[in-house]
Design a protein around this motif. Sequence first.
Motif, PDB file in Angstrom:
ATOM      1  N   PHE A  86      40.044  40.299   2.757  1.00 46.03           N
ATOM      2  CA  PHE A  86      40.936  40.758   3.830  1.00 46.03           C
ATOM      3  C   PHE A  86      41.662  42.038   3.412  1.00 46.03           C
ATOM      4  CE2 PHE A  86      45.127  41.097   5.716  1.00 46.03           C
ATOM      5  CZ  PHE A  86      44.833  41.027   7.059  1.00 46.03           C
ATOM      6  N   TRP A  87      42.279  42.012   2.218  1.00 48.72           N
ATOM      7  CA  TRP A  87      43.085  43.167   1.799  1.00 48.72           C
ATOM      8  C   TRP A  87      42.235  44.371   1.468  1.00 48.72           C
ATOM      9  CZ3 TRP A  87      47.608  43.524   3.508  1.00 48.72           C
ATOM     10  CH2 TRP A  87      48.404  42.392   3.675  1.00 48.72           C
ATOM     11  N   THR A 129      39.440  45.141   2.906  1.00 46.99           N
ATOM     12  CA  THR A 129      39.028  45.723   4.191  1.00 46.99           C
ATOM     13  C   THR A 129      40.211  46.419   4.859  1.00 46.99           C
ATOM     14  OG1 THR A 129      37.593  43.800   4.374  1.00 46.99           O
ATOM     15  CG2 THR A 129      37.756  45.182   6.308  1.00 46.99           C
ATOM     16  N   ALA A 130      41.355  45.744   4.899  1.00 51.44           N
ATOM     17  CA  ALA A 130      42.524  46.287   5.604  1.00 51.44           C
ATOM     18  C   ALA A 130      42.978  47.610   4.972  1.00 51.44           C
ATOM     19  CB  ALA A 130      43.661  45.270   5.570  1.00 51.44           C
ATOM     20  N   LEU A 131      43.206  47.584   3.665  1.00 53.32           N
ATOM     21  CA  LEU A 131      43.700  48.794   3.000  1.00 53.32           C
ATOM     22  C   LEU A 131      42.599  49.856   2.905  1.00 53.32           C
ATOM     23  CD1 LEU A 131      45.833  47.042   0.251  1.00 53.32           C
ATOM     24  CD2 LEU A 131      46.676  48.203   2.282  1.00 53.32           C
ATOM     25  N   LEU A 170      40.433  50.469   5.190  1.00 48.04           N
ATOM     26  CA  LEU A 170      40.424  51.148   6.498  1.00 48.04           C
ATOM     27  C   LEU A 170      41.501  52.238   6.542  1.00 48.04           C
ATOM     28  CD1 LEU A 170      39.931  48.186   9.006  1.00 48.04           C
ATOM     29  CD2 LEU A 170      38.466  50.189   8.817  1.00 48.04           C
ATOM     30  N   VAL A 171      42.691  51.897   6.051  1.00 45.23           N
ATOM     31  CA  VAL A 171      43.793  52.881   6.067  1.00 45.23           C
ATOM     32  C   VAL A 171      43.452  54.054   5.141  1.00 45.23           C
ATOM     33  CG1 VAL A 171      46.266  53.231   5.683  1.00 45.23           C
ATOM     34  CG2 VAL A 171      45.465  51.057   6.573  1.00 45.23           C
ATOM     35  N   LEU A 208      53.757  43.374   3.286  1.00 40.67           N
ATOM     36  CA  LEU A 208      52.524  43.364   4.091  1.00 40.67           C
ATOM     37  C   LEU A 208      52.009  41.937   4.273  1.00 40.67           C
ATOM     38  CD1 LEU A 208      50.493  46.428   2.745  1.00 40.67           C
ATOM     39  CD2 LEU A 208      51.603  46.236   4.945  1.00 40.67           C
ATOM     40  N   LYS A 209      52.096  41.163   3.191  1.00 43.25           N
ATOM     41  CA  LYS A 209      51.601  39.783   3.250  1.00 43.25           C
ATOM     42  C   LYS A 209      52.389  38.949   4.248  1.00 43.25           C
ATOM     43  CE  LYS A 209      49.325  38.327  -0.884  1.00 43.25           C
ATOM     44  NZ  LYS A 209      49.424  37.423  -2.014  1.00 43.25           N
ATOM     45  N   PHE A 256      51.951  41.443   7.993  1.00 42.66           N
ATOM     46  CA  PHE A 256      50.696  41.966   8.550  1.00 42.66           C
ATOM     47  C   PHE A 256      49.464  41.371   7.870  1.00 42.66           C
ATOM     48  CE2 PHE A 256      53.926  45.323   8.903  1.00 42.66           C
ATOM     49  CZ  PHE A 256      53.976  45.466  10.281  1.00 42.66           C
ATOM     50  N   SER A 257      49.506  40.104   7.576  1.00 41.88           N
ATOM     51  CA  SER A 257      48.357  39.523   6.875  1.00 41.88           C
ATOM     52  C   SER A 257      47.548  38.584   7.766  1.00 41.88           C
ATOM     53  CB  SER A 257      48.837  38.771   5.629  1.00 41.88           C
ATOM     54  OG  SER A 257      49.616  37.675   6.013  1.00 41.88           O
ATOM     55  N   SER A 258      47.909  38.528   9.057  1.00 40.49           N
ATOM     56  CA  SER A 258      47.231  37.556   9.917  1.00 40.49           C
ATOM     57  C   SER A 258      45.903  38.080  10.464  1.00 40.49           C
ATOM     58  CB  SER A 258      48.146  37.119  11.053  1.00 40.49           C
ATOM     59  OG  SER A 258      48.639  38.259  11.705  1.00 40.49           O
ATOM     60  N   GLU A 259      45.877  39.336  10.868  1.00 38.71           N
ATOM     61  CA  GLU A 259      44.613  39.847  11.402  1.00 38.71           C
ATOM     62  C   GLU A 259      44.397  41.319  11.082  1.00 38.71           C
ATOM     63  OE1 GLU A 259      44.505  39.733  15.671  1.00 38.71           O
ATOM     64  OE2 GLU A 259      46.647  39.382  15.745  1.00 38.71           O
ATOM     65  N   LEU A 260      43.142  41.717  11.187  1.00 38.51           N
ATOM     66  CA  LEU A 260      42.763  43.082  10.813  1.00 38.51           C
ATOM     67  C   LEU A 260      43.032  44.106  11.910  1.00 38.51           C
ATOM     68  CD1 LEU A 260      39.350  42.761   8.944  1.00 38.51           C
ATOM     69  CD2 LEU A 260      41.427  43.757   8.046  1.00 38.51           C
ATOM     70  N   TYR A 318      45.117  47.188  11.322  1.00 39.63           N
ATOM     71  CA  TYR A 318      44.542  48.163  10.397  1.00 39.63           C
ATOM     72  C   TYR A 318      43.416  48.951  11.073  1.00 39.63           C
ATOM     73  CZ  TYR A 318      47.240  45.406   7.136  1.00 39.63           C
ATOM     74  OH  TYR A 318      48.270  44.768   6.507  1.00 39.63           O
TER      75      TYR A 318
END
Lengths: 162, 196, 123
Positions: free
Chosen positions: A54-55, A57-59, A61-62, C40-41, C44-48, C51
Amino acid sequence: MGPTINIVKGTIFTIIYVCFTIIIPVVTFSLLRGYVVEGLPLDFTQEDLNNIIFWVTALGLVISGCAFFTHSSPKQSIRRGSFALIQVLVNCLYLWSYKFSGATEIIFDLDIGDNSGFLSLNLQQMVLVYLGIYFLTIVLKVYDVIDFTINREKIRYDRMKE
Amino acid sequence: MRPSRVFRWIIRILILVLTLSVTAVSFLGGFSAIMILSNPDNIGFDTDNIEFNFDANWTTPIEINNINFTLPFNFTNAGYFDLEDLKVSFQIGLLYWHVNLTGDGLNKTNFVKIYDNSTSFPTIKKGKTYYGNYTGTKSDFGNFLGNFPDYDEIDVIKDPDFELYANFTLSLTYSLGLHSIRLGIYNISIYEFSVT
Amino acid sequence: MGFLEILADIFGAILIFLKPIVESIGEWMVDWISASMEFLKQNFSSELTIYIVIFIILIVSGVIINIIWPGDRPGTIFSKGLDKIEEKFEEKLDIPNDIRRCKDCGNPIGDSRVCPLCGAEND
């Protein structure tokens, strides 16, 4: 350079960053998830793996978005400097997100004749030193933003002369 | 080139030198670990020459007069950096046949922990070998002495009556403190003895 | 073996010298990074989705800004004041206006009597 070349440059760098910060790590960790399912003694839980994916992918992307903005901007422009700084800061979070996965501690299982054992390698101290060095990169980016702002007119003039 | 760019280059070179140093030290540290671990003689716990003294009155409950051991070991630092913060944790388990007084008549093996302690050792310089003795005295056994079975609980027909197994955990820091390594080896048979 | 030993000594010396500084900075980095990650956790950690939205905003705004202001010429909107900059630097270049030019073609001829471009004589 025209807008088209700028956008093409930005796109190329975005693709590179997407590959290196998202696709390769996610594929690697997905393969690891496969191993865990098969019951091999890796020191990862399913939750750890989901968390890291998850992290990453998320970071990722940014970082990739910032990379587009940075590399599509003209050389020595304030917007290039600003987004390069944001990219470096997000990159710190990206690197640290690996820590939550337990990736800074690598554990190997040993099989020595009749005995069993393990070898654990903790790299947390190394990550600390790397982050300390990375701080200098942040300093450099802050310096760039200040430099580009102070010398804005001269940089613009030189760029237009080219 | 603008003068402000020159300063930037200096910082960039500094970053490059630092990154290169950490990477090189990490790589050489990993290479050293391979060199140390690839030769079994580099880490040697000499279980064949363990000296184990056990003196007890086999009454119920058991009275332990003395218990101690000395285990010779050697550690060769075959790598490129000094080996620091060396600590050896040592656990001993006692395996014996437990008399089944209440069940269907079949005796079964029982395993109890009798020792759990750790000792620190000095820094081992690169290329040097440290020869040392790991010693455990009666006081080190501490509360675990209560785990020894009473005489009437042991199936003395079996030979040997007792088998001692050890777990070693060796922890150290390497590569100028960049790497922390732990090595654990389980269930090493170190000694066996009988009451009679 | 010998070469690697020398390398290990050199890089080790650099690292030993700079490690106390770098490591303490690293610890400070860890503090703010941990705090940011915790934030962030928690939030903003529930969904992508958020982002992905940030990624799209960055790309789209990057494209738009590059079209408006590509960097090599005055932009279509933010070009006010650029003339002033150009004037300022042209002044700094200190180009003399009284250069002798050919009376026929206008080519700068300096002190020469004959124009090197058109061959006209200039007295």
